[in-house]
Design a protein around this motif. Sequence first.
Motif, PDB file in Angstrom:
ATOM      1  N   ALA A 283       0.889  -1.244  -0.118  1.00  9.64           N
ATOM      2  CA  ALA A 283      -0.174   0.012   0.001  1.00  9.64           C
ATOM      3  C   ALA A 283       0.916   1.155  -0.004  1.00  9.64           C
ATOM      4  O   ALA A 283       1.816   1.482   0.790  1.00  9.64           O
ATOM      5  N   PRO A 284       0.551   2.202  -0.862  1.00  8.58           N
ATOM      6  CA  PRO A 284       1.324   3.435  -1.035  1.00  8.58           C
ATOM      7  C   PRO A 284       1.216   4.454   0.335  1.00  8.58           C
ATOM      8  O   PRO A 284       0.586   5.474   0.135  1.00  8.58           O
ATOM      9  N   VAL A 285       1.452   3.897   1.434  1.00  7.51           N
ATOM     10  CA  VAL A 285       1.617   4.711   2.527  1.00  7.51           C
ATOM     11  C   VAL A 285       2.284   5.978   2.781  1.00  7.51           C
ATOM     12  O   VAL A 285       2.053   6.745   3.671  1.00  7.51           O
TER      13      VAL A 285
ATOM     14  N   TYR B 239       2.775  12.802  -8.589  1.00  7.77           N
ATOM     15  CA  TYR B 239       4.073  12.028  -8.650  1.00  7.77           C
ATOM     16  C   TYR B 239       3.638  10.559  -8.094  1.00  7.77           C
ATOM     17  O   TYR B 239       2.306  10.337  -7.736  1.00  7.77           O
ATOM     18  N   ASP B 240       4.229   9.388  -8.566  1.00 10.90           N
ATOM     19  CA  ASP B 240       3.917   8.054  -8.159  1.00 10.90           C
ATOM     20  C   ASP B 240       3.830   7.880  -6.650  1.00 10.90           C
ATOM     21  O   ASP B 240       4.858   8.260  -5.988  1.00 10.90           O
TER      22      ASP B 240
ATOM     23  N   SER C 180      -3.804   5.278  -3.620  1.00 12.67           N
ATOM     24  CA  SER C 180      -3.778   6.287  -2.733  1.00 12.67           C
ATOM     25  C   SER C 180      -4.830   7.174  -2.743  1.00 12.67           C
ATOM     26  O   SER C 180      -4.944   7.823  -3.955  1.00 12.67           O
ATOM     27  N   GLU C 181      -5.452   7.831  -1.833  1.00 13.77           N
ATOM     28  CA  GLU C 181      -6.554   8.671  -2.248  1.00 13.77           C
ATOM     29  C   GLU C 181      -6.208   9.953  -2.057  1.00 13.77           C
ATOM     30  O   GLU C 181      -6.826  11.156  -2.475  1.00 13.77           O
TER      31      GLU C 181
ATOM     32  N   ILE D  96      10.304   8.996  -5.635  1.00  7.50           N
ATOM     33  CA  ILE D  96      10.052  10.592  -5.008  1.00  7.50           C
ATOM     34  C   ILE D  96       9.640  10.369  -3.582  1.00  7.50           C
ATOM     35  O   ILE D  96      10.176  10.938  -2.635  1.00  7.50           O
ATOM     36  N   VAL D  97       8.467   9.679  -3.680  1.00  7.90           N
ATOM     37  CA  VAL D  97       8.111   9.551  -2.319  1.00  7.90           C
ATOM     38  C   VAL D  97       8.571   8.829  -1.031  1.00  7.90           C
ATOM     39  O   VAL D  97       8.767   9.049   0.084  1.00  7.90           O
ATOM     40  N   ARG D  98       9.387   7.823  -1.649  1.00  8.62           N
ATOM     41  CA  ARG D  98      10.122   7.067  -0.614  1.00  8.62           C
ATOM     42  C   ARG D  98      11.269   7.872  -0.343  1.00  8.62           C
ATOM     43  O   ARG D  98      11.770   7.827   1.112  1.00  8.62           O
TER      44      ARG D  98
END
Length: 340
Positions: free
Chosen positions: A111-113, A305-306, A299-300, A311-313
């Motif tokens: 899950a993209p938490v 970006y992804d 992701s809501e 980038i998020v990581r």
Amino acid sequence: MPRMSWHPRNLYNLWRRQLGGKVEDTVFTQTPKSLFQQRWAAKALLRAYHGDYINEKIFKRWYLPSTLPDVRSQAIGSAADAASLNKWAKREQAAEKEAKRLEDERTKGLAPVGSLMFREVERRIDVIVFRSCFAHSVYEARRLVVHGDIMLNGKKHTNPNTRLAPGDMISVNPEAIRFLQPDAAQNVTDADAVSEEGAQEDAPSAPAASEVDLEDLQEAEAGSTTAASESDAVPKRSSSKSSPPSSSKWKKGSGSNLTPFHLPSYASPFIFIPAYIEPSFSTCSAIYVRHPTARPGYSEIPTPYDADGEIVRAAWEWYTRVRPRMRSKSQLARMPENRQ
């Protein structure tokens, strides 16, 4: 950098970051940048979109979650050992839940938490106004709140830093929404009126001709109504055809009182409503239903970006190293309004 705006320049910046010449700046697989530079660049890109008007110190203290979710996948061996331990302890429900989670992670991915770092920013009242498509940008939404054009649960609210609670309703003054204003249609109406006045001044015999035509039209209407009195449907059609079109408030001769809807150029890529907002465009209001969440593969939280990308990581790794300290009572007293 991409921002929360409908401006055509912002659409061009999105294209440059996704497909254009700036796409190499967001690919960290083969880059000469150090790990520190990668994390800082990722943090700068995300913060430029998610609350760039919020000071970095204030963001880390109040809008960054105290416990950041771990974006790293759990080891398969340890997860399998936990599932087997639950089964051995006769906790069948916990074992089935863990097995289902492992299956979902195997098929859909983690899950993209990481995108939940900006959940507190998405709860701000100015961001909710922008996400509900009542403003061209988040900066305009902030101005609407400050100028008193936003109502929170039926009361005027002027603090844009407020974080909403599930069930809160916001209402926007329709006169403050730019693309609902009849400026373009009103200009057309005024131009038509001026042209008609000029035509009447140039031709003084026109009123007499119009009076004659009006008398003939009334006689024709009287004859048609007497001849069609035997039927119920015919008078309705004749009256609708013979009666002059009703003058509309927005556009002359339109015969409709509908509110005009003039969107700016290139606004269609940004017109979407997140799942945690329930808007009502007929009343210019919206309800904040719940806090945004994330599940495997989705992701809501809207982001250019992804939600589970590099980038998020990298930004998550940056903020895990600079997370704020324990908040004292004096700091809690200065916290922006949080309705929980």
